[in-house]
Design a protein around this motif. Structure first.
Motif, PDB file in Angstrom:
ATOM      1  N   GLY A 273       0.776  -1.093  -0.065  1.00  0.00           N
ATOM      2  CA  GLY A 273      -0.031   0.090   0.104  1.00  0.00           C
ATOM      3  C   GLY A 273       0.721   1.420  -0.015  1.00  0.00           C
ATOM      4  N   HIS A 274       1.843   1.274   0.738  1.00  0.00           N
ATOM      5  CA  HIS A 274       2.701   2.586   0.784  1.00  0.00           C
ATOM      6  C   HIS A 274       3.480   2.678  -0.663  1.00  0.00           C
ATOM      7  CE1 HIS A 274       6.158   4.954   2.199  1.00  0.00           C
ATOM      8  NE2 HIS A 274       5.273   5.336   3.263  1.00  0.00           N
ATOM      9  N   SER A 275       3.993   1.727  -1.313  1.00  0.00           N
ATOM     10  CA  SER A 275       4.441   1.659  -2.414  1.00  0.00           C
ATOM     11  C   SER A 275       3.584   2.188  -3.571  1.00  0.00           C
ATOM     12  CB  SER A 275       5.131   0.429  -2.876  1.00  0.00           C
ATOM     13  OG  SER A 275       6.173  -0.173  -1.912  1.00  0.00           O
ATOM     14  N   VAL A 276       2.348   1.580  -3.583  1.00  0.00           N
ATOM     15  CA  VAL A 276       1.349   2.266  -4.462  1.00  0.00           C
ATOM     16  C   VAL A 276       1.074   3.695  -4.250  1.00  0.00           C
ATOM     17  CG1 VAL A 276      -1.028   1.887  -5.395  1.00  0.00           C
ATOM     18  CG2 VAL A 276       0.418  -0.092  -4.710  1.00  0.00           C
ATOM     19  N   ALA A 277       0.924   3.814  -2.935  1.00  0.00           N
ATOM     20  CA  ALA A 277       0.668   5.616  -2.690  1.00  0.00           C
ATOM     21  C   ALA A 277       1.839   6.366  -3.038  1.00  0.00           C
ATOM     22  CB  ALA A 277       0.671   5.554  -0.988  1.00  0.00           C
ATOM     23  N   GLY A 278       2.961   5.893  -3.048  1.00  0.00           N
ATOM     24  CA  GLY A 278       4.251   6.812  -3.395  1.00  0.00           C
ATOM     25  C   GLY A 278       3.783   6.960  -5.014  1.00  0.00           C
ATOM     26  N   ASP A 279       3.749   5.716  -5.583  1.00  0.00           N
ATOM     27  CA  ASP A 279       3.517   5.723  -7.219  1.00  0.00           C
ATOM     28  C   ASP A 279       2.462   6.825  -7.456  1.00  0.00           C
ATOM     29  OD1 ASP A 279       5.492   4.378  -8.047  1.00  0.00           O
ATOM     30  OD2 ASP A 279       4.411   2.647  -8.713  1.00  0.00           O
ATOM     31  N   ILE A 280       1.143   6.700  -6.980  1.00  0.00           N
ATOM     32  CA  ILE A 280       0.165   7.534  -7.120  1.00  0.00           C
ATOM     33  C   ILE A 280       0.188   9.217  -7.144  1.00  0.00           C
ATOM     34  CG2 ILE A 280      -2.247   8.272  -6.504  1.00  0.00           C
ATOM     35  CD1 ILE A 280      -2.824   5.379  -6.052  1.00  0.00           C
ATOM     36  N   LEU A 281       1.193   9.248  -5.727  1.00  0.00           N
ATOM     37  CA  LEU A 281       1.621  10.763  -5.650  1.00  0.00           C
ATOM     38  C   LEU A 281       2.356  11.447  -6.640  1.00  0.00           C
ATOM     39  CD1 LEU A 281       2.222  10.701  -1.666  1.00  0.00           C
ATOM     40  CD2 LEU A 281       0.290  11.975  -2.763  1.00  0.00           C
ATOM     41  N   LYS A 282       3.111  10.642  -7.234  1.00  0.00           N
ATOM     42  CA  LYS A 282       3.994  11.168  -8.524  1.00  0.00           C
ATOM     43  C   LYS A 282       3.132  11.474  -9.514  1.00  0.00           C
ATOM     44  CE  LYS A 282       7.673   7.732  -7.596  1.00  0.00           C
ATOM     45  NZ  LYS A 282       8.449   6.713  -8.150  1.00  0.00           N
ATOM     46  N   ASP A 283       2.048  10.905  -9.785  1.00  0.00           N
ATOM     47  CA  ASP A 283       1.316  11.360 -10.881  1.00  0.00           C
ATOM     48  C   ASP A 283       0.169  12.350 -10.534  1.00  0.00           C
ATOM     49  OD1 ASP A 283       1.940   9.656 -13.312  1.00  0.00           O
ATOM     50  OD2 ASP A 283       1.677   8.167 -11.708  1.00  0.00           O
ATOM     51  N   LEU A 284      -0.334  12.486  -9.298  1.00  0.00           N
ATOM     52  CA  LEU A 284      -1.052  13.438  -8.842  1.00  0.00           C
ATOM     53  C   LEU A 284      -0.429  14.890  -8.702  1.00  0.00           C
ATOM     54  CD1 LEU A 284      -3.213  11.908  -5.755  1.00  0.00           C
ATOM     55  CD2 LEU A 284      -4.084  12.587  -8.018  1.00  0.00           C
ATOM     56  N   GLY A 285       0.772  15.020  -8.336  1.00  0.00           N
ATOM     57  CA  GLY A 285       1.731  16.095  -8.480  1.00  0.00           C
ATOM     58  C   GLY A 285       1.868  16.874  -9.852  1.00  0.00           C
ATOM     59  N   GLY A 286       1.392  16.244 -11.049  1.00  0.00           N
ATOM     60  CA  GLY A 286       1.364  16.511 -12.027  1.00  0.00           C
ATOM     61  C   GLY A 286       0.089  17.243 -12.793  1.00  0.00           C
ATOM     62  N   VAL A 287      -0.866  17.101 -11.944  1.00  0.00           N
ATOM     63  CA  VAL A 287      -2.414  17.551 -12.404  1.00  0.00           C
ATOM     64  C   VAL A 287      -2.790  18.440 -11.309  1.00  0.00           C
ATOM     65  CG1 VAL A 287      -2.500  15.568 -13.919  1.00  0.00           C
ATOM     66  CG2 VAL A 287      -3.344  15.600 -11.650  1.00  0.00           C
ATOM     67  N   THR A 288      -2.431  18.446 -10.065  1.00  0.00           N
ATOM     68  CA  THR A 288      -2.935  19.297  -9.135  1.00  0.00           C
ATOM     69  C   THR A 288      -1.810  19.569  -7.917  1.00  0.00           C
ATOM     70  OG1 THR A 288      -4.825  19.400  -7.585  1.00  0.00           O
ATOM     71  CG2 THR A 288      -3.692  17.506  -7.550  1.00  0.00           C
ATOM     72  N   ASP A 289      -2.160  20.448  -6.932  1.00  0.00           N
ATOM     73  CA  ASP A 289      -1.228  20.644  -5.946  1.00  0.00           C
ATOM     74  C   ASP A 289      -1.334  19.645  -4.984  1.00  0.00           C
ATOM     75  OD1 ASP A 289      -0.626  23.356  -6.786  1.00  0.00           O
ATOM     76  OD2 ASP A 289      -2.363  24.056  -5.637  1.00  0.00           O
ATOM     77  N   LEU A 290      -0.097  19.366  -4.250  1.00  0.00           N
ATOM     78  CA  LEU A 290      -0.206  18.078  -3.395  1.00  0.00           C
ATOM     79  C   LEU A 290      -0.063  18.900  -1.961  1.00  0.00           C
ATOM     80  CD1 LEU A 290       2.480  15.749  -4.733  1.00  0.00           C
ATOM     81  CD2 LEU A 290       0.088  15.487  -4.982  1.00  0.00           C
ATOM     82  N   HIS A 291      -1.017  18.199  -0.868  1.00  0.00           N
ATOM     83  CA  HIS A 291      -0.949  18.798   0.325  1.00  0.00           C
ATOM     84  C   HIS A 291       0.311  18.338   0.937  1.00  0.00           C
ATOM     85  CE1 HIS A 291      -2.380  20.312   4.104  1.00  0.00           C
ATOM     86  NE2 HIS A 291      -2.075  18.977   4.593  1.00  0.00           N
ATOM     87  N   LYS A 292       0.703  16.946   0.694  1.00  0.00           N
ATOM     88  CA  LYS A 292       2.052  16.453   1.230  1.00  0.00           C
ATOM     89  C   LYS A 292       2.632  15.718  -0.184  1.00  0.00           C
ATOM     90  CE  LYS A 292       2.590  17.954   5.537  1.00  0.00           C
ATOM     91  NZ  LYS A 292       2.432  17.051   6.736  1.00  0.00           N
ATOM     92  N   SER A 293       3.679  15.672  -0.311  1.00  0.00           N
ATOM     93  CA  SER A 293       4.441  14.760  -1.310  1.00  0.00           C
ATOM     94  C   SER A 293       4.637  13.392  -1.016  1.00  0.00           C
ATOM     95  CB  SER A 293       5.711  15.407  -1.666  1.00  0.00           C
ATOM     96  OG  SER A 293       6.596  15.664  -0.550  1.00  0.00           O
ATOM     97  N   ARG A 294       4.373  13.139   0.374  1.00  0.00           N
ATOM     98  CA  ARG A 294       4.682  11.620   0.790  1.00  0.00           C
ATOM     99  C   ARG A 294       3.586  11.328   1.260  1.00  0.00           C
ATOM    100  NH1 ARG A 294      10.693  11.502   3.709  1.00  0.00           N
ATOM    101  NH2 ARG A 294      11.908  12.077   1.872  1.00  0.00           N
ATOM    102  N   PRO A 295       3.384   9.712   1.360  1.00  0.00           N
ATOM    103  CA  PRO A 295       2.147   9.243   1.944  1.00  0.00           C
ATOM    104  C   PRO A 295       1.803   9.622   3.294  1.00  0.00           C
ATOM    105  CG  PRO A 295       3.306   7.501   0.605  1.00  0.00           C
ATOM    106  CD  PRO A 295       4.165   8.635   0.663  1.00  0.00           C
TER     107      PRO A 295
END
Length: 473
Positions: A311-333
């Protein structure tokens, strides 16, 4: 002369006072709401006071009769919105007891009925909830998306699709957070969930199941149960964040914490989840201590450690792509003790797509274009992870991982691994946040005892940043 009689006036005043108190004392049925799920229906009776009720079933025709003590109503029950396939309608019938309100729920066929009352929980008052379920339904199953299940060729009959359970948060009686202009979190979550599901179903070797497909509530325990019954490899719960002020913004991805969240927003999420359960259901996550005992026992199991690491690994992969389309509240899970993440055998993550309490992000989350961008980012993160790390019994593993690029070796599929300089037969692994020894052993397909022996370890505990030698078979 009678009118001027003081005794007559006292009698009239007393009678008026009695009638006023009697009218005030009656519990008023203020509204009725019907929520239809694919295999069940929930009817919610909104009342001015806590209900005192009894009920019984009748057949020929099939009915559920509910008697509300000392109650009355002016609700036009004929005008109720009803899209249920199990309930014909709700009507008032003459009560055998004066002052009581008899409600009759006309049923399509015999159904199992469960009734319970719920206390005042903003934005709702007192409620009586009637849950109706088909008697022939013996096991809960998730609703598979309408896309046909992909078949495999004769040569690959032993392989399977990777199954991703998509959970749109809240629903039905539970609207989730409400934005400044009135946008409901439950609607945003469902729209994005549908888009993610569609993209997964369009990917060879992957299949999506949706935990809810419409506007109805699914209890938190049941969300994981539905994912488990569908043999899901991953559960993604989709939400829109909120906070007490309009300032916070940005998407985030949450994973399970064994302890209470250490951030203010994490604690807010945990409290909101309890509030949601009171809004939408009987609060079984809070009340059912057996679930907590079961969880306490299974947290020690290797499967939980493995699920959390994935789950932690998948979360990290998703955050990489979310950061390209919207602001991130936190860059890590981030981590919190949320019930929907607590399945010991299914890797589970919760995606907060943005802060619906922030006016700008509320407008974005209402936009079809932004919903599509968010859904695509979630899909790309999940797809990349499973193309790079396919379970051994899946079609993706048989095809060598990524279908759109050349197959990668085991070392290339593991971002935290690098070739050791001491020997050519061993690999070194740097322990990332959330990883356990059992999860690392499973990733490299070696025994835990072999890793312990190669590193002179006396316990199963690993430390963040620790470098381990992984013996290769």
């Amino acid at each position: 002369m009678i009118k001027n009689n003081p005794y007559f006036q006292i009698i009239i005043l007393s009678l008026c006072s009695f009638l006023s108190v009697a009218a005030h004392a009656a519990n008023q049925l203020e509204s009725v709401r019907i929520w239809a799920a694919p295999e069940s229906t929930r009817i919610v009776f909104d009342l001015s006071e806590a209900p005192d009720y009894t009920y019984f079933s009748l057949d020929g025709p099939n009915r559920l009769v509910v008697d509300l003590k000392k109650s009355a109503t002016k609700v036009a029950l004929k005008n109720l919105e009803n899209n249920s396939k199990l309930v014909k309608g709700v009507r008032v019938s003459k009560s055998p007891t004066k002052g009581d309100l008899r409600l009759v729920i006309d049923l399509v066929k015999p159904l199992n009925a469960s009734l319970f009352s719920l206390p005042v929980t903003a934005p709702y008052g007192n409620r009586l909830v009637v849950d109706l379920e088909d008697k022939t339904l013996t096991t809960a199953t998730a609703v598979v998306s309408s896309t046909p299940v992909k078949t495999v060729t004769q040569a690959a009959q032993s392989s399977r699709d990777i199954v991703i359970a998509i959970d749109a948060g809240h629903g039905g009686d539970d609207p989730g957070s409400i934005g400044p202009s009135g946008v409901y979190e439950k609607k945003v979550a469902l729209e994005i969930a549908r888009r993610v599901s569609s993209k997964i179903n369009d990917t060879p070797g992957m299949r999506a199941v949706m935990i809810r497909t419409g506007d109805y509530f699914v209890n938190l325990n049941k969300r994981s149960e539905l994912a488990r019954n569908s043999k899901a490899d991953l559960l993604i719960s989709i939400h829109a964040d909120a906070f007490t002020s309009p300032n916070p913004r940005g998407a985030s991805v949450w994973v399970l914490s064994m302890r209470r969240a250490n951030s203010e927003i994490g604690r807010w999420l945990e409290q909101k989840e309890k509030h949601s359960e009171l809004l939408g259901g009987a609060g079984e996550i809070i009340q059912n201590t057996d679930n907590e005992q079961y969880l306490a026992m299974t947290l020690l199991d290797m499967s939980m450690n493995s699920s959390m690491a994935i789950g932690h690994s998948v979360a990290g992969d998703i955050l990489k792509d979310l950061g390209g389309v919207t602001d991130l509240h936190k860059s890590r899970p981030e981590s919190a003790s949320l019930a929907v993440l607590k399945s010991p055998d299914i890797p589970s993550i919760l995606v907060e797509t943005g802060f619906i309490s922030n006016p700008k992000e509320e407008r974005l989350l209402s936009s079809s274009r932004h919903q599509e961008n968010i859904a695509n980012a979630i899909y790309k993160g999940v797809s990349r992870y499973y193309h790079n790390n396919p379970p051994a019994d899946t079609l993706l593993a048989q095809r060598g991982g990524a279908s759109s690029s050349s197959a990668k070796s085991t070392k290339e599929r593991t971002p935290t691994a690098y070739v050791g300089s001491s020997t050519s037969s061993n690999v070194k692994h740097k322990v990332s946040r959330g990883e356990s020894l059992s999860a690392i052993a499973q990733r490299y397909r070696v025994h835990m005892s072999s890793i312990k022996q190669a590193n002179g370890m006396k316990s199963d505990v690993v430390q963040l940043g620790q470098t381990l030698v992984i013996p290769q078979s």
